[in-house]
Design a protein around this motif. Structure first.
Motif, PDB file in Angstrom:
ATOM      1  N   ALA A 194      15.813  62.469 -61.036  1.00 31.74           N
ATOM      2  CA  ALA A 194      16.751  61.193 -60.985  1.00 31.74           C
ATOM      3  C   ALA A 194      16.877  60.780 -59.379  1.00 31.74           C
ATOM      4  CB  ALA A 194      18.062  61.560 -61.561  1.00 31.74           C
ATOM      5  N   ALA A 195      17.286  61.641 -58.543  1.00 32.62           N
ATOM      6  CA  ALA A 195      17.261  61.612 -57.010  1.00 32.62           C
ATOM      7  C   ALA A 195      16.146  60.997 -56.425  1.00 32.62           C
ATOM      8  CB  ALA A 195      17.550  62.783 -56.238  1.00 32.62           C
ATOM      9  N   TYR A 196      14.957  61.447 -56.968  1.00 31.84           N
ATOM     10  CA  TYR A 196      13.526  60.826 -56.584  1.00 31.84           C
ATOM     11  C   TYR A 196      13.652  59.326 -56.727  1.00 31.84           C
ATOM     12  CZ  TYR A 196       8.600  60.095 -55.855  1.00 31.84           C
ATOM     13  OH  TYR A 196       7.472  59.640 -55.646  1.00 31.84           O
ATOM     14  N   ARG A 207       0.189  75.767 -56.063  1.00 36.50           N
ATOM     15  CA  ARG A 207       0.967  76.207 -57.216  1.00 36.50           C
ATOM     16  C   ARG A 207       2.302  75.530 -57.675  1.00 36.50           C
ATOM     17  NH1 ARG A 207      -0.100  82.371 -56.528  1.00 36.50           N
ATOM     18  NH2 ARG A 207       0.769  81.407 -54.529  1.00 36.50           N
ATOM     19  N   PHE A 208       2.961  75.594 -56.360  1.00 37.33           N
ATOM     20  CA  PHE A 208       4.201  75.071 -56.391  1.00 37.33           C
ATOM     21  C   PHE A 208       4.162  73.473 -56.466  1.00 37.33           C
ATOM     22  CE2 PHE A 208       5.297  79.444 -54.786  1.00 37.33           C
ATOM     23  CZ  PHE A 208       6.239  79.549 -55.657  1.00 37.33           C
ATOM     24  N   THR A 209       3.492  73.010 -55.714  1.00 39.74           N
ATOM     25  CA  THR A 209       3.460  71.577 -55.745  1.00 39.74           C
ATOM     26  C   THR A 209       2.987  71.012 -57.064  1.00 39.74           C
ATOM     27  OG1 THR A 209       2.466  71.466 -53.306  1.00 39.74           O
ATOM     28  CG2 THR A 209       2.283  69.493 -54.854  1.00 39.74           C
ATOM     29  N   GLN A 210       1.890  71.544 -57.794  1.00 41.07           N
ATOM     30  CA  GLN A 210       1.694  71.276 -59.145  1.00 41.07           C
ATOM     31  C   GLN A 210       3.081  71.334 -60.102  1.00 41.07           C
ATOM     32  OE1 GLN A 210      -1.706  73.653 -60.358  1.00 41.07           O
ATOM     33  NE2 GLN A 210      -2.789  72.346 -59.027  1.00 41.07           N
ATOM     34  N   TYR A 211       3.777  72.617 -59.877  1.00 40.99           N
ATOM     35  CA  TYR A 211       5.030  72.511 -60.652  1.00 40.99           C
ATOM     36  C   TYR A 211       5.823  71.363 -60.423  1.00 40.99           C
ATOM     37  CZ  TYR A 211       9.380  74.133 -62.444  1.00 40.99           C
ATOM     38  OH  TYR A 211      10.658  74.153 -63.047  1.00 40.99           O
ATOM     39  N   TYR A 212       6.252  70.973 -59.384  1.00 42.70           N
ATOM     40  CA  TYR A 212       7.141  70.091 -59.058  1.00 42.70           C
ATOM     41  C   TYR A 212       6.674  68.726 -59.748  1.00 42.70           C
ATOM     42  CZ  TYR A 212      10.679  73.021 -57.317  1.00 42.70           C
ATOM     43  OH  TYR A 212      11.647  74.203 -57.293  1.00 42.70           O
ATOM     44  N   ASP A 213       5.372  68.432 -59.278  1.00 43.19           N
ATOM     45  CA  ASP A 213       4.904  66.932 -59.354  1.00 43.19           C
ATOM     46  C   ASP A 213       4.310  66.979 -60.880  1.00 43.19           C
ATOM     47  OD1 ASP A 213       5.001  66.889 -56.425  1.00 43.19           O
ATOM     48  OD2 ASP A 213       2.982  66.689 -56.040  1.00 43.19           O
ATOM     49  N   PRO A 237       5.094  62.724 -59.808  1.00 43.34           N
ATOM     50  CA  PRO A 237       4.420  62.892 -58.758  1.00 43.34           C
ATOM     51  C   PRO A 237       5.024  62.618 -57.564  1.00 43.34           C
ATOM     52  CG  PRO A 237       3.363  61.499 -60.514  1.00 43.34           C
ATOM     53  CD  PRO A 237       4.839  61.849 -60.769  1.00 43.34           C
ATOM     54  N   GLY A 238       4.814  63.544 -56.483  1.00 47.43           N
ATOM     55  CA  GLY A 238       5.613  63.420 -55.172  1.00 47.43           C
ATOM     56  C   GLY A 238       6.823  64.222 -55.158  1.00 47.43           C
ATOM     57  N   LEU A 239       7.190  64.768 -56.176  1.00 49.98           N
ATOM     58  CA  LEU A 239       8.383  65.236 -56.366  1.00 49.98           C
ATOM     59  C   LEU A 239       8.579  66.702 -55.315  1.00 49.98           C
ATOM     60  CD1 LEU A 239      11.302  65.441 -57.582  1.00 49.98           C
ATOM     61  CD2 LEU A 239      10.401  66.845 -59.180  1.00 49.98           C
ATOM     62  N   ALA A 240       7.478  67.260 -55.086  1.00 48.36           N
ATOM     63  CA  ALA A 240       7.617  68.527 -54.359  1.00 48.36           C
ATOM     64  C   ALA A 240       7.959  68.048 -52.716  1.00 48.36           C
ATOM     65  CB  ALA A 240       6.298  69.091 -54.129  1.00 48.36           C
ATOM     66  N   VAL A 241       7.184  66.946 -52.259  1.00 49.15           N
ATOM     67  CA  VAL A 241       7.560  66.623 -50.821  1.00 49.15           C
ATOM     68  C   VAL A 241       9.096  66.025 -50.864  1.00 49.15           C
ATOM     69  CG1 VAL A 241       7.071  64.957 -49.153  1.00 49.15           C
ATOM     70  CG2 VAL A 241       5.329  65.936 -50.351  1.00 49.15           C
ATOM     71  N   PHE A 242       9.552  65.440 -51.855  1.00 51.03           N
ATOM     72  CA  PHE A 242      10.843  64.928 -51.870  1.00 51.03           C
ATOM     73  C   PHE A 242      11.960  66.017 -51.986  1.00 51.03           C
ATOM     74  CE2 PHE A 242      14.744  63.532 -54.042  1.00 51.03           C
ATOM     75  CZ  PHE A 242      14.802  62.131 -53.284  1.00 51.03           C
TER      76      PHE A 242
END
Length: 134
Positions: free
Chosen positions: A60-62, A107-113, A117-122
């Protein structure tokens, strides 16, 4: 009294006394195991519920595109609470490092994304703001 005890089937016609020391310890150990298992299940459920809230709140914040905004900071605080369930001592530096790992380790990037998409960076950016790293 003996007749009463025989009538209700107490062995030897005697009323039951306190449990033997070994029986008392066994019961106490079993109670402790049951209590620990129950607490573990409750903790697992709490951890899973918090993890789901973290993802929902970050997604939601994204949508606001503001990692410093109130919703992103609320999500970062939820993430701190989740880490604190696992860590003996929380540190801002450790929190920021974990958030960086979410970007650095695919692996973590895939989990969040997978959630956005782009959630890990956010997430990393929001946690960096939360911890004063950015």
């Amino acid at each position: 009294m003996l007749t009463f005890c025989r009538k209700f089937g107490f062995p030897g016609g005697a009323a039951p006394g306190p449990p033997e020391e070994g029986q008392r310890q066994d019961a106490t150990k079993e109670d402790a195991r049951t209590s620990k298992t129950s607490r573990r299940k409750e903790q697992d459920q709490t951890t899973e519920e918090l993890a789901a809230r973290i993802i929902e709140t970050f997604v939601a914040a994204y949508q606001t595109n503001d990692p410093a905004g109130p919703l992103a900071q609320q999500a970062a605080d939820l993430h701190r609470q989740w880490l604190s369930m696992w860590w003996n001592q929380y540190t801002k530096e450790g929190h920021a490092g974990v958030a960086q790992m979410y970007v650095d380790d695919e692996r973590f990037t895939q989990y969040y994304d997978q959630h956005q998409p782009g959630l890990a960076v956010f997430v990393r950016d929001a946690v960096w703001v939360y911890t004063g790293q950015k």
